[in-house]
Design a protein around this motif. Structure first.
Motif, PDB file in Angstrom:
ATOM      1  N   UNK A  61     -69.033  46.097 -46.975  1.00  0.00           N
ATOM      2  CA  UNK A  61     -70.011  45.461 -46.791  1.00  0.00           C
ATOM      3  C   UNK A  61     -71.259  45.456 -47.636  1.00  0.00           C
ATOM      4  N   UNK A  62     -70.883  45.967 -48.736  1.00  0.00           N
ATOM      5  CA  UNK A  62     -71.844  45.620 -49.763  1.00  0.00           C
ATOM      6  C   UNK A  62     -71.610  44.403 -50.365  1.00  0.00           C
ATOM      7  N   UNK A  63     -70.282  43.649 -50.644  1.00  0.00           N
ATOM      8  CA  UNK A  63     -69.934  43.589 -51.067  1.00  0.00           C
ATOM      9  C   UNK A  63     -69.935  41.939 -50.790  1.00  0.00           C
ATOM     10  N   UNK A  89     -61.876  37.587 -49.402  1.00  0.00           N
ATOM     11  CA  UNK A  89     -61.139  39.130 -49.378  1.00  0.00           C
ATOM     12  C   UNK A  89     -62.069  39.952 -48.854  1.00  0.00           C
ATOM     13  N   UNK A  90     -63.148  40.394 -49.548  1.00  0.00           N
ATOM     14  CA  UNK A  90     -63.842  41.835 -49.006  1.00  0.00           C
ATOM     15  C   UNK A  90     -64.418  41.776 -47.615  1.00  0.00           C
ATOM     16  N   UNK A 149     -62.802  44.692 -45.151  1.00  0.00           N
ATOM     17  CA  UNK A 149     -63.079  45.864 -44.283  1.00  0.00           C
ATOM     18  C   UNK A 149     -62.531  44.860 -42.296  1.00  0.00           C
ATOM     19  N   UNK A 150     -62.216  44.040 -42.555  1.00  0.00           N
ATOM     20  CA  UNK A 150     -62.208  43.819 -40.919  1.00  0.00           C
ATOM     21  C   UNK A 150     -60.942  44.062 -40.252  1.00  0.00           C
ATOM     22  N   UNK A 151     -59.304  44.809 -41.888  1.00  0.00           N
ATOM     23  CA  UNK A 151     -58.491  45.152 -41.508  1.00  0.00           C
ATOM     24  C   UNK A 151     -58.235  46.637 -41.497  1.00  0.00           C
ATOM     25  N   UNK A 152     -60.009  47.263 -42.280  1.00  0.00           N
ATOM     26  CA  UNK A 152     -59.906  48.918 -41.939  1.00  0.00           C
ATOM     27  C   UNK A 152     -61.563  48.788 -41.506  1.00  0.00           C
ATOM     28  N   UNK A 205     -65.940  54.894 -43.085  1.00  0.00           N
ATOM     29  CA  UNK A 205     -66.027  55.601 -44.481  1.00  0.00           C
ATOM     30  C   UNK A 205     -66.470  54.646 -45.330  1.00  0.00           C
ATOM     31  N   UNK A 206     -66.214  55.577 -47.062  1.00  0.00           N
ATOM     32  CA  UNK A 206     -67.138  55.070 -48.102  1.00  0.00           C
ATOM     33  C   UNK A 206     -66.633  53.785 -48.525  1.00  0.00           C
TER      34      UNK A 206
END
Length: 91
Positions: free
Chosen positions: A51-53, A32-33, A37-40, A44-45
């Protein structure tokens, strides 16, 4: 050769051949993360947190496979994912 492949892929719990399994909770969170991330893909934060998740979740999943994998194949897969994740983390 057949005996080696049988040993490598045989599930130690069920006796079945196990190459892939349905994702556990940690892997679902990573999926899901990664999709978010791919969609946005901004820098930014939110992207940084996702990315950390993804990276952290993959390391947790890989460690779980290395320790509790049902056969040598799953343990090798966990090791490969951990090595890949750590090498890309250092870039």
């Amino acid at each position: 050769m057949r005996k080696i492949l049988n040993w490598f892929f045989r599930n130690r719990e069920t006796g079945a051949i196990t190459i892939a399994q349905s994702p556990n909770l940690v892997l679902w969170i990573v999926i899901v993360a990664a999709l978010l991330r791919w969609m946005w893909p901004s820098s930014g934060q939110v992207s940084g947190a996702l990315t950390v998740v993804v990276k952290g979740g993959l390391l947790v999943w890989a460690a779980d496979e290395i320790v509790r994998g049902v056969n040598p194949w799953r343990r090798c897969l966990g090791t490969a994912v951990a090595v890949y994740d750590l090498t890309t983390l250092l870039r």
